[in-house]
Write an enzyme that holds these catalytic residues in place. Structure first.
Site, mmCIF file in Angstrom:
data_model
loop_
_atom_site.group_PDB
_atom_site.id
_atom_site.type_symbol
_atom_site.label_atom_id
_atom_site.label_comp_id
_atom_site.label_asym_id
_atom_site.label_seq_id
_atom_site.Cartn_x
_atom_site.Cartn_y
_atom_site.Cartn_z
ATOM 1 N N LYS A 1 1.500 -4.924 15.220
ATOM 2 C CA LYS A 1 1.660 -3.731 14.126
ATOM 3 C C LYS A 1 0.820 -2.699 14.259
ATOM 4 O O LYS A 1 -0.751 -2.790 14.371
ATOM 5 C CB LYS A 1 1.254 -4.522 12.855
ATOM 6 N N THR B 1 -1.701 -0.260 -0.321
ATOM 7 C CA THR B 1 -1.037 -0.884 0.736
ATOM 8 C C THR B 1 -1.441 -2.487 0.788
ATOM 9 O O THR B 1 -1.370 -3.087 1.871
ATOM 10 C CB THR B 1 -1.311 -0.259 2.159
ATOM 11 N N GLY C 1 -1.515 -6.225 0.871
ATOM 12 C CA GLY C 1 -0.414 -7.135 1.193
ATOM 13 C C GLY C 1 0.540 -6.610 1.916
ATOM 14 O O GLY C 1 1.397 -7.631 2.194
ATOM 15 N N THR C 2 0.420 -5.787 2.597
ATOM 16 C CA THR C 2 1.315 -5.255 3.775
ATOM 17 C C THR C 2 1.648 -6.345 4.713
ATOM 18 O O THR C 2 2.808 -6.741 5.188
ATOM 19 C CB THR C 2 1.011 -4.236 4.588
ATOM 20 N N GLY C 3 0.794 -6.931 5.400
ATOM 21 C CA GLY C 3 0.831 -7.890 6.413
ATOM 22 C C GLY C 3 1.658 -9.254 5.965
ATOM 23 O O GLY C 3 2.475 -9.799 6.553
ATOM 24 N N CYS C 4 1.042 -9.653 5.033
ATOM 25 C CA CYS C 4 1.841 -10.811 4.342
ATOM 26 C C CYS C 4 3.288 -10.549 3.882
ATOM 27 O O CYS C 4 3.999 -11.598 4.215
ATOM 28 C CB CYS C 4 1.036 -11.158 2.792
#
Length: 267
Positions: A179, A210, A212-215
């Site tokens: 990412k 932003t 919580g983007t990865g989850c």
């Protein structure tokens, strides 16, 4: 449309709880609902967390994590599993053992630190992630900090994405999604299995909210896999969903607000 009374695909998240509701188990379940799958959870840790950071974290005993997993998988069954915060080497190894015996695709989000830089994985657990968890992953989704933490490879530009992916693939996941959200310019990610390669680009939205983007991205990928999509299609669909969620992220509290998991439903 799914016929009334027919169960949707089932996705299990194995991750920590975020009391502020922006990341972790809470973000995973919101994403799964928005994408039309039935979300289930195994809670590995509880955090005291808000828009300003993580004020405390307490991992659950291995036997509690194992019991939650067996309870869900043995009765309800799963079409995909997603892992997030696993906190300790003991939990990483227990979860790796559980998912290796489950016949379903697995999305591993190797969570190391929070959006605010708070550690969510013990340094002693890194080797267990490398040698036990990544080898059972269908897709691993590290961000640039996690790539550096796991492999020592530092990504400063788009040209560095390929060697980063190769370094993660060396640990055994079928696919890796590097990412590139922390780079400048377009939000570009690299998906590869070592043979096929896909660059996924999206406009960068000027929005600081932003959390919580990865989850959210990892849960969206797992949702696509549960619906029967191939990995490249599941990742592309997840990228589109999370890009919209970032665009509609909103202020909450005094710090970094969450992405909007319900942006499609509301608009």
């Amino acid at each position: 449309m799914r016929p009334a009374g027919q169960a949707p695909p089932r996705v299990l998240t194995v991750a920590g709880s975020d009391s502020g509701g922006g990341a972790g188990i809470q973000a995973d379940l919101k994403t799964m609902l928005a994408l039309g799958v039935h979300g289930m959870s195994v809670i590995t840790a509880v955090t005291a967390q808000n828009s300003l950071g993580v004020q405390g974290a307490w991992e659950l005993p291995v036997e509690a994590v194992r019991a939650q997993y067996r309870s869900v998988v043995d009765d309800i069954g799963v079409q995909a599993v997603k892992t997030g915060m696993l906190a300790s080497a003991e939990l990483v190894e227990a979860v790796a053992e559980l998912i290796s015996a489950t016949d379903a695709p697995v999305v591993v989000d190797p969570v190391g630190v929070s959006k605010h830089g708070d550690p969510l994985l013990a340094a002693s657990a890194l080797e267990s992630v490398r040698t036990r968890l990544l080898p059972v992953a269908t897709v691993a989704t590290p961000n640039l900090d996690e790539v550096a933490q796991l492999t020592g490879v530092r990504v400063a530009s788009e040209a560095d994405l390929r060697p980063a992916a190769e370094a993660v693939l060396a640990y055994g996941p079928e696919w890796v999604l590097i990412k590139g959200g922390h780079l400048t310019g377009e939000a570009v990610d690299l998906l590869t299995d070592g043979t096929e390669e896909f660059l996924l680009r999206a406009p960068r939205h000027d929005n600081r909210h932003t959390h919580g983007t990865g989850c959210t991205l990892a849960s969206a990928i797992a949702s696509g896999l549960a619906k029967g999509l191939a990995v490249p299609e599941a990742v592309a669909a997840a990228k589109e969903y999370v890009t919209g969620a970032i665009a509609h992220g909103f202020a909450l509290g005094g710090g970094i607000g969450p992405v909007d998991h319900g942006w499609r439903l509301e608009r």
